[in-house]
Design an enzyme around this catalytic site. Structure first.
Site, PDB file in Angstrom:
ATOM      1  CB  THR A 109      -0.970   0.002   1.202  1.00 46.52           C
ATOM      2  OG1 THR A 109      -1.859   1.118   1.070  1.00 46.52           O
ATOM      3  CG2 THR A 109      -0.256   0.095   2.531  1.00 46.52           C
ATOM      4  CG  HIS A 166       5.012 -11.624  14.688  1.00 46.95           C
ATOM      5  ND1 HIS A 166       6.374 -11.733  14.720  1.00 46.95           N
ATOM      6  CD2 HIS A 166       4.741 -10.331  14.373  1.00 46.95           C
ATOM      7  CE1 HIS A 166       6.924 -10.563  14.458  1.00 46.95           C
ATOM      8  NE2 HIS A 166       5.945  -9.691  14.242  1.00 46.95           N
TER       9      HIS A 166
END
Length: 131
Positions: A50, A102
Site C-alpha cells: 500500500t 507473527h
C-alpha cells in the site's frame, strides 16, 4: 474506490515480468473503479503493498487485511539531508514499514525481507530482470 477499499490480487507474480504485472494491475484497477471486479479479483491475497506516499504521508502503520499475512506500507519519496563521508548532501528517501502476522512470519524473516528490499531499492540492478 468511491465505494471503499478494495484489495485486488495479482496472481503468480513470481512467474511474471514487471511489464506483465503492470498490465495485470491496470486491468484489476480498471475493473475495481468501474465496479465490475470479479470475485477472483479480490480473493486469495497473501501480501499487500500500500502506498500512502501519493497523499504526501511520510510514515504510517498499515493494518493487515485477513487472511493476508503481511502488508508493506510505502511513504512519500522526498529529498532529505544526509551525512555521507562527513559531508551533508541531499538524498532521496522513503519511509516504509512491514506489518506481519507473527503466527506465520517471525520478526527475523521480516527483518531479512526489509533489508533485502532496502538493498534492491538502492540498487535496482540487483533485481536482474528486464523491464
Amino acid at each position: 474506490t468511491p465505494r471503499g477499499l478494495l484489495v485486488p490480487v495479482v496472481r503468480d507474480v513470481d512467474k511474471k515480468g514487471l511489464l506483465e504485472i503492470e498490465g495485470d494491475i491496470k486491468q484489476l484497477v480498471e475493473r475495481a473503479l468501474a465496479g465490475t471486479s470479479l470475485p477472483d479479483d479480490l480473493d486469495g491475497g497473501t501480501f499487500t503493498i500500500t502506498n500512502l506516499g501519493i497523499y504526501g504521508i511520510e510514515a504510517f502503520t498499515p493494518i493487515i487485511n485477513p487472511p493476508e499475512v503481511a502488508l508493506l506500507g510505502l511513504g512519500v519519496i522526498r529529498q532529505v539531508p544526509a551525512v555521507i563521508e562527513n559531508e551533508i548532501v541531499v538524498r532521496w528517501s522513503m519511509n516504509y514499514s512491514l506489518t506481519m502476522d507473527h503466527r506465520v512470519i517471525d520478526g527475523a524473516t521480516g527483518g531479512k525481507f526489509i533489508g533485502r528490499m532496502r538493498e534492491i531499492v538502492a540498487s535496482p540492478h540487483l533485481l536482474g530482470v528486464m523491464w
